[in-house]
Design a protein around this motif. Structure first.
Motif, mmCIF file in Angstrom:
data_model
loop_
_atom_site.group_PDB
_atom_site.id
_atom_site.type_symbol
_atom_site.label_atom_id
_atom_site.label_comp_id
_atom_site.label_asym_id
_atom_site.label_seq_id
_atom_site.Cartn_x
_atom_site.Cartn_y
_atom_site.Cartn_z
ATOM 1 N N VAL A 66 0.853 -1.184 0.000
ATOM 2 C CA VAL A 66 0.000 0.000 0.000
ATOM 3 C C VAL A 66 0.894 1.240 0.000
ATOM 4 N N ILE A 67 0.627 2.134 -0.933
ATOM 5 C CA ILE A 67 1.422 3.349 -1.099
ATOM 6 C C ILE A 67 0.497 4.551 -0.980
ATOM 7 N N VAL A 68 0.847 5.482 -0.134
ATOM 8 C CA VAL A 68 0.083 6.721 -0.002
ATOM 9 C C VAL A 68 0.983 7.887 -0.397
ATOM 10 N N LEU A 69 0.557 8.611 -1.428
ATOM 11 C CA LEU A 69 1.271 9.808 -1.872
ATOM 12 C C LEU A 69 0.438 11.028 -1.492
ATOM 13 N N ARG A 70 1.047 11.984 -0.813
ATOM 14 C CA ARG A 70 0.330 13.182 -0.378
ATOM 15 C C ARG A 70 0.857 14.415 -1.102
#
Length: 237
Positions: A66-70
């Motif tokens: 799981v990758i979260v880019l902000r």
């Protein structure tokens, strides 16, 4: 018994250390790849799922990353513009990476499927439409549009629900259930204005997303347009 517990604890520590190392390494690769694509983003937040991790390493196949880019700023093709995405949530599954790739940093890490979700604010959508006077909002799960209409030498304001459709690299918006402010009390004029209003349509170019993600669905929410994107057989680092 004590020795067995010590060995188990050592394996758990080694497993968690390996996960942390892999997450940091993947985050670094993702930062490099998004920069190469001209996509600005904050530091990626990477979580490798599935236990035990070392068993997945030996198999060369991982359940989910799981990758979260902000604070994403994604460029729009053929436009001097970017789209701001407060958060892009990516779930990569069935990831193939050999031990040698992890050890040397050489070679591909490939995901069988990638799913991404993000929300584009209505202000950003209006800027992409680039026509003065457009207003967008959600009500009852529908996307409502207010738009100016110049006809018969007069300026009118058109209100309606928008039909939302993905067409290639664009979102097409067309009117339904149209009402028009300020219509003259002349039957032919009213018919002409209402027909013209029904012909109004807008096209919203979609930004380039990382991991070859292609938008499949757009849903209006109070805060903006929620997009769902997918990709298959994607190099993620």
């Amino acid at each position: 018994m004590i020795l067995l517990l010590v060995l188990i604890a050592a394996l758990v520590v080694a497993d968690r250390y390996a996960v942390g190392f892999a997450e940091r390494e993947i985050a670094t690769r993702i930062s490099q790849e998004t920069a190469r694509q001209g996509i600005k983003t904050g530091p990626p937040d990477v979580t490798v799922n599935g236990t035990p991790f070392l068993t997945q390493v030996v198999a060369g196949n991982y359940q989910s990353i799981v990758i979260v880019l902000r604070d994403v700023e994604a460029p729009v093709p053929d436009m001097q513009a970017t789209v701001a995405l407060p958060e892009l949530h990516v779930d990569a599954r069935d990831i193939a990476a050999s031990i040698n790739t992890l050890r040397t940093g050489q070679g591909q890490v490939t995901a069988g499927t990638v799913n991404g979700t993000a929300t584009i604010s209505y202000d950003s959508v209006v800027k992409l439409i680039d026509q003065p006077g457009i207003r967008l909002r959600e009500e009852g799960g529908k996307l409502l549009v207010d738009a100016p209409l110049q006809l018969l030498g007069q300026q009118f304001t058109v209100h309606g629900a928008a039909n939302v459709k993905i067409e290639g690299a664009e979102v097409a918006l067309s009117f339904s259930n149209v009402t028009v402010d300020g219509l003259p009390e002349i039957p032919l004029a009213r018919l002409a204005v209402q027909e013209a209003a029904r012909q109004i349509g807008f096209r919203v170019p979609l930004p380039e997303l990382p991991f070859n993600l292609q938008v499949q669905e757009v849903t209006p929410l109070p805060e903006g347009l929620a997009v769902r994107a997918t990709a298959k057989d994607v190099p993620i680092s």
